[in-house]
Design a protein around this motif. Sequence first.
Motif, PDB file in Angstrom:
ATOM      1  N   UNK A 103     -46.142  88.904  51.210  1.00 51.62           N
ATOM      2  CA  UNK A 103     -45.861  90.128  51.969  1.00 51.62           C
ATOM      3  C   UNK A 103     -46.041  89.855  53.460  1.00 51.62           C
ATOM      4  N   UNK A 104     -45.339  90.637  54.279  1.00 46.03           N
ATOM      5  CA  UNK A 104     -45.485  90.561  55.730  1.00 46.03           C
ATOM      6  C   UNK A 104     -45.209  91.938  56.315  1.00 46.03           C
ATOM      7  N   UNK A 105     -46.167  92.451  57.082  1.00 44.65           N
ATOM      8  CA  UNK A 105     -45.995  93.786  57.670  1.00 44.65           C
ATOM      9  C   UNK A 105     -47.026  93.996  58.776  1.00 44.65           C
ATOM     10  N   UNK A 106     -46.609  94.654  59.848  1.00 38.01           N
ATOM     11  CA  UNK A 106     -47.506  95.029  60.945  1.00 38.01           C
ATOM     12  C   UNK A 106     -48.210  93.831  61.574  1.00 38.01           C
ATOM     13  N   UNK A 107     -47.564  92.664  61.532  1.00 36.80           N
ATOM     14  CA  UNK A 107     -48.148  91.475  62.135  1.00 36.80           C
ATOM     15  C   UNK A 107     -49.097  90.709  61.232  1.00 36.80           C
ATOM     16  N   UNK A 108     -49.252  91.150  59.972  1.00 37.28           N
ATOM     17  CA  UNK A 108     -50.116  90.474  59.004  1.00 37.28           C
ATOM     18  C   UNK A 108     -49.260  89.908  57.878  1.00 37.28           C
ATOM     19  N   UNK A 109     -49.628  88.743  57.371  1.00 36.70           N
ATOM     20  CA  UNK A 109     -48.914  88.144  56.246  1.00 36.70           C
ATOM     21  C   UNK A 109     -49.898  87.744  55.163  1.00 36.70           C
ATOM     22  N   UNK A 110     -49.396  87.683  53.937  1.00 40.42           N
ATOM     23  CA  UNK A 110     -50.196  87.288  52.777  1.00 40.42           C
ATOM     24  C   UNK A 110     -49.473  86.172  52.052  1.00 40.42           C
ATOM     25  N   UNK A 111     -50.157  85.056  51.886  1.00 41.43           N
ATOM     26  CA  UNK A 111     -49.532  83.835  51.377  1.00 41.43           C
ATOM     27  C   UNK A 111     -50.391  83.244  50.268  1.00 41.43           C
ATOM     28  N   UNK A 112     -49.755  82.706  49.238  1.00 41.49           N
ATOM     29  CA  UNK A 112     -50.486  82.062  48.148  1.00 41.49           C
ATOM     30  C   UNK A 112     -49.907  80.673  47.922  1.00 41.49           C
ATOM     31  N   UNK A 113     -50.698  79.799  47.298  1.00 39.34           N
ATOM     32  CA  UNK A 113     -50.180  78.461  47.008  1.00 39.34           C
ATOM     33  C   UNK A 113     -50.879  77.860  45.805  1.00 39.34           C
ATOM     34  N   UNK A 114     -50.194  76.868  45.242  1.00 42.62           N
ATOM     35  CA  UNK A 114     -50.739  76.026  44.186  1.00 42.62           C
ATOM     36  C   UNK A 114     -50.744  74.602  44.707  1.00 42.62           C
ATOM     37  N   UNK A 115     -51.888  73.940  44.578  1.00 41.92           N
ATOM     38  CA  UNK A 115     -52.023  72.561  45.035  1.00 41.92           C
ATOM     39  C   UNK A 115     -52.044  71.625  43.833  1.00 41.92           C
ATOM     40  N   UNK A 116     -51.166  70.600  43.892  1.00 41.16           N
ATOM     41  CA  UNK A 116     -51.038  69.633  42.803  1.00 41.16           C
ATOM     42  C   UNK A 116     -51.431  68.242  43.299  1.00 41.16           C
ATOM     43  N   UNK A 117     -52.017  67.445  42.415  1.00 43.17           N
ATOM     44  CA  UNK A 117     -52.317  66.058  42.722  1.00 43.17           C
ATOM     45  C   UNK A 117     -51.063  65.202  42.684  1.00 43.17           C
ATOM     46  N   UNK A 118     -51.188  63.901  42.999  1.00 46.06           N
ATOM     47  CA  UNK A 118     -50.018  63.017  43.116  1.00 46.06           C
ATOM     48  C   UNK A 118     -49.206  62.859  41.837  1.00 46.06           C
TER      49      UNK A 118
END
Length: 255
Positions: A224-239
């Motif tokens: 989401x992004x609104x009013x100058x704020x954003x919300x971000x998620x991620x998944x981190x994977x090994x090699x």
Amino acid sequence: MQSVTRHGDGWQATIGEDWLQGRSAFGGIQAALALRAMRELVSADMPLRSLQTTFVAPVPAGPVAIHARILREGRSATQIEASLGDGEQTLCRLVGVFGSARPSVLDFQPEQPAVESNVPRELRYVEGRMPAFMQHFGARWLRGDLPFTGGHSRESVLQVSLRDEGTPDETHVLAFADFIPPIALGMFKQPTPGSSLTWMIELLRDRYDDLGLDDWRIDAQLIAARDGYTNQSLMLWGPRGEPVALSRQSMVVFG
């Protein structure tokens, strides 16, 4: 990390100019320094399960004070609070949860999805035009838009390596997980500042020394992004596609 030393009832570390992200230290190095202090209060064989971070104020290059204390120590889990500060000013506040393995009938992990990339785009570090900390990483965009390219994608997939020597540990995981710039910056056509407010990461492994420091993968999504704020998620994977961590961040963008 080697600069962390005990001083009375706290610790002190020194952050170099090469680890700055604008006028503040890279968030991943802030969290890693605090975690190093936390580690002295808990058994080395008790894995870090989650870390919550609030970035209160910029952490400049130079000496920084670290404080850590146990909030609660149970039979299987220990919660520790830590902070980075300058005098009486708190610059970053963190809470880490360390937990021993428990017997359970549940045992499953996410599987890394395939990603197609016809022309991976490499991020080449340019001094003075990119945050200084990026010189310690190698990164290729497999999907999504590079910062300030005027794109529209809300998803990014990156392959990332860390230019470091030695055996990976949980501090390296924090560095990898916080590397990706805000996805929203790829939607701007010119340089636009941004900053993290809060960050929560949940670790899915209890060892990392078998992973190496090359070719990790970040799958990130702008929620989401609104009013100058954003919300971000991620998944981190090994090699080799190993699930390593889940992460969420609340950020601000000034544009």
